[in-house]
Design a protein around this motif. Structure first.
Motif, mmCIF file in Angstrom:
data_model
loop_
_atom_site.group_PDB
_atom_site.id
_atom_site.type_symbol
_atom_site.label_atom_id
_atom_site.label_comp_id
_atom_site.label_asym_id
_atom_site.label_seq_id
_atom_site.Cartn_x
_atom_site.Cartn_y
_atom_site.Cartn_z
ATOM 1 N N LEU A 46 0.683 -1.163 -0.102
ATOM 2 C CA LEU A 46 0.034 0.103 0.052
ATOM 3 C C LEU A 46 0.860 1.317 -0.001
ATOM 4 O O LEU A 46 0.354 2.240 -0.826
ATOM 5 N N MET A 47 1.807 1.464 0.978
ATOM 6 C CA MET A 47 2.557 2.614 1.174
ATOM 7 C C MET A 47 3.293 3.250 -0.279
ATOM 8 O O MET A 47 3.045 4.227 -0.598
ATOM 9 N N ALA A 104 2.270 1.959 -3.357
ATOM 10 C CA ALA A 104 1.207 2.181 -4.211
ATOM 11 C C ALA A 104 0.477 3.484 -4.162
ATOM 12 O O ALA A 104 0.248 3.983 -5.207
ATOM 13 N N LEU A 105 0.390 4.003 -3.010
ATOM 14 C CA LEU A 105 0.055 5.253 -2.827
ATOM 15 C C LEU A 105 0.868 6.452 -3.573
ATOM 16 O O LEU A 105 0.390 7.629 -3.962
ATOM 17 N N VAL A 106 2.078 6.068 -3.641
ATOM 18 C CA VAL A 106 2.944 6.879 -4.411
ATOM 19 C C VAL A 106 3.622 6.555 -5.866
ATOM 20 O O VAL A 106 4.353 7.155 -6.284
ATOM 21 N N CYS A 155 9.397 2.355 2.987
ATOM 22 C CA CYS A 155 7.654 2.744 2.316
ATOM 23 C C CYS A 155 7.865 4.422 2.550
ATOM 24 O O CYS A 155 7.368 5.180 1.938
ATOM 25 N N GLY A 156 9.059 5.172 3.339
ATOM 26 C CA GLY A 156 8.851 6.347 3.013
ATOM 27 C C GLY A 156 9.810 7.055 1.717
ATOM 28 O O GLY A 156 9.795 8.327 1.504
#
Ligand code: FMN
Ligand code: SF4
Ligand code: FES
Lengths: 441, 176
Positions: B84-85, B87-89, B126-127
């Protein structure tokens, strides 16, 4: 004044060394900042049981997810047991949204190693294994190098600093399995088996690695120990939200913010402060729609929860958990059903398959969610989802079962209308398509 | 050559770390796939012999872990995180670029055997997504330009300077 000038600043503890220009994390660099001083002052000078008492007094709680008081956990080891005991440093860091241990490992490995040796001394372990996720190839190399340097300098190995204390440390690489972050699966994996969690009790404190008394602690938990020793438990206990959430946390911010990354702050600041001050606010100044407060296993929260304090109790009271410290932020326009499906796909992929509610349930959940997102859902699907979730949570061998239902349960609670909208669209389209309902799956 | 012939001293060193031999299983499986990129049946049988296990016990463990390959993979194994993390970006877009550039989808290998593409779950970066791991190295904050350069560099020289780490994000201030 700009937002940055307003930004509250806090003294970093764990990220302090690595924030200095030119700090490489080498042994000489670490020693220059006072590194291994705690070890010199403790080994052979303070009784192991008193070290445990210091840690209890500091209020330190585990940073791996469950937040169990560290010193109390150490105290569960049988006092009169004569055989070997083990320490395992959990460097599996596999909870989506979490990327702090990687930074601690790659930038300041000796801080962790000093913590490991201190913990070994307190619990009477002569061997420690760092179980690091297999993908962290660079991290494993950096740790191996640091262990070699520390061994040569007499901080690790036999007869440390001439005190007669032995503590050896080895790196053990995992090989790609989220579940191996769960402490008993980690132990199975370290024993060369499939990473299937064990039924508890018995707990690792009495029956751990090779069935011997064992403590499993997270990287960040252990990295705090030298500081607690050097500056005193009272100093630590005054940081954050005493008495229950003491110290700092490294929060990992990801998603739709301007400045994602790791921020070390005292526990108890608000999510608003973390997201809008430290992480710079929302990308493109859009509105925030949702956030996950503590890694993929933590239920989603809404903008109404932005002023919740980031300590263990406040986040639990808001219906979620501080978990692993991974904060994922989503902007207006993000589909919550899609987001829950992405996480469900993760859990489906990572279920170890040992118990049927999780193994079979995760498959049903992912299929139902895919159908809804693909606009082929039907009205009963929402009930199916709730039923499945209720029959998984609390009925599994490990806490993965409770974790995997969080995204769906919490998005169903806060954004049920988004699920309904997708299903209505599906039903409307179906009316135009003369196809028997039984075929829709 | 058998593993013992090739890596004798390393195997002895690995065995010395553990009081129970079986703990050396994953480390030895890694050794077995170091050169060829995957673990052969002959290697599993040999490892069973070294650790006094049965070959099924070795197979049972080997099949549990996604990083242990029992089949050949491309010289460069591209693993794009799709959790997800990321995929958001934009991780789905990254997979799309690679598909377009190399003509392979997730699970496929290029005809020349150079690249295998896999969509994987969270790699703890993720960041700094979207991100991917290629063999041992991480590549983060990907853009289409970066992906182009990484693929070209790997093809021509076998390595790429855009790999990331030791990791810290946000980066520390450069001058105090
Ligand atoms: C499914 C699952 C995954 C976990 N993954 C991790 C992990 O990657 N890293 C970690 O430190 N703890 C993880 N934990 C928590 C560990 O089981 C254990 O509580 C922790 O390592 C104890 O250390 P602490 O007390 O220092 O937090 C996980 C737990 C579960 C149920
Ligand atoms: S809950 Fe899931 S991950 Fe945990 S033991 Fe059962 S099947 Fe395995
Ligand atoms: S979600 Fe991609 S690295 Fe974590």
């Amino acid at each position: 004044m700009s937002a940055i000038e307003h930004m509250p600043t806090y003294e970093p503890v764990l990220l302090k060394n690595m924030s200095q220009p030119g700090y490489t994390g080498s042994l000489p660099d670490y020693e220059k900042t006072g590194g291994y001083r705690a070890l010199r002052n403790i080994l052979g000078k303070v009784a192991p049981a008193d070290v445990t008492q210091l840690v209890i007094k500091s209020g330190l709680r585990g940073r791996g997810g469950a937040g169990f008081p560290t010193g109390v956990k150490w105290g569960f080891l049988p006092k009169d047991y004569q055989g070997p005991r083990y320490l395992c440093c959990n460097a599996d860091e596999s909870e989506p949204g979490t990327f702090k241990d990687r930074q601690l490992i790659e930038r300041d490995p000796h801080q962790i190693l000093e913590g490991i040796v201190l913990a070994c001394y307190a619990i009477g372990a002569e061997s420690a294994y760092i179980y690091i996720r297999g993908e962290f190839v660079l991290g494993a190399k950096i740790l191996e190098q640091a262990i070699g340097d520390a061994r040569a300098a007499g901080y690790i190995g036999k007869n440390i600093l001439g005190t007669g204390v032995h503590a050896d440390v080895w790196v053990h690489r995992g090989a790609g399995a989220y579940i191996c972050g769960e402490e008993t699966a980690l132990l199975e994996s370290l024993e060369g088996k499939r990473g299937l969690p064990r039924v508890k009790p018995p707990f690792p404190a009495t029956h751990g690695l090779y069935n011997k008394p064992t403590v499993v602690n997270n990287v960040e938990t252990l990295a705090n120990l030298p500081h607690i020793i050097n500056r005193g438990p009272e100093w630590f206990a005054a940081i954050g939200s005493p008495p229950k959430s003491t110290g700092t946390r490294i929060f990992c911010v990801s998603g739709h913010v301007k400045r994602p990354g790791n921020y070390e702050v005292p526990m108890g600041i608000t999510f608003r402060e973390l997201i809008y001050e430290h992480a710079g606010g929302m990308r493109g100044d859009k509105a925030i729609k949702a956030f996950i407060p503590g890694g993929a296993s933590a239920p989603f929260l809404t903008p109404d929860h932005l002023d919740v304090k980031m300590d263990f109790e406040s986040v639990a009271a808001a219906g979620s958990m501080l978990g692993s410290g991974g904060v994922t932020v989503m902007e207006e326009g993000t589909s919550m059903v899609w987001a829950a499906l992405r996480l469900m796909e993760f859990f489906y992929h990572e279920s170890c398959g040992k118990c049927s509610p999780c193994r079979e349930g995760s498959s049903w959940l992912v299929q139902t969610m895919r159908r809804i997102v693909a606009k082929r859902g039907r009205a009963q699907d929402l009930e199916t989802l709730s039923d499945l979730c209720k029959n998984i949570a609390g009925r599994t061998v490990c806490a993965f079962g409770d974790a995997e239902v969080s995204p769906i349960m919490s998005t169903l609670k806060h954004w049920r209308h988004e699920y309904l909208a997708l299903i209505h669209e599906a039903e409307a389209a179906h009316l135009l398509r003369p196809e028997p309902a039984a075929k829709r799956h | 050559m058998t593993l013992s012939e090739k890596y004798g001293t390393e195997i002895a060193e690995i065995l010395s770390r553990y009081p129970v031999k079986r703990s050396a299983l994953i480390p030895l499986l890694y050794l077995a796939q170091r050169e060829g990129g995957y673990i052969t049946e002959a290697a599993m049988i040999e490892i069973a012999g070294i650790l006094k296990l049965t070959p099924p016990q070795v197979y049972e463990t080997a099949t549990f872990y996604t990083m242990l390959n029992l089949k050949p993979v491309g010289t460069f194994h591209i693993q794009v995180c799709k959790s997800l993390m990321c995929a958001l970006v934009g991780s789905d877009t990254v997979i799309g670029w690679i598909k377009a550039k190399l003509g392979i989808g997730p699970g496929e290998t290029t005809a020349d055997g150079l690249f295998t593409l896999t969509a994987v779950e969270c790699l703890a970066a993720c960041g700094t997504g979207p991100m991917m791991q290629i063999n041992d190295d991480y590549y983060e904050r990907l853009t289409e330009e970066k992906v182009d350069r990484i693929l070209a560099d790997l093809k021509s020289t076998g390595s790429c300077a855009l790999k990331t780490g030791p990791f810290m994000w946000p980066e520390p201030a450069r001058n105090g």
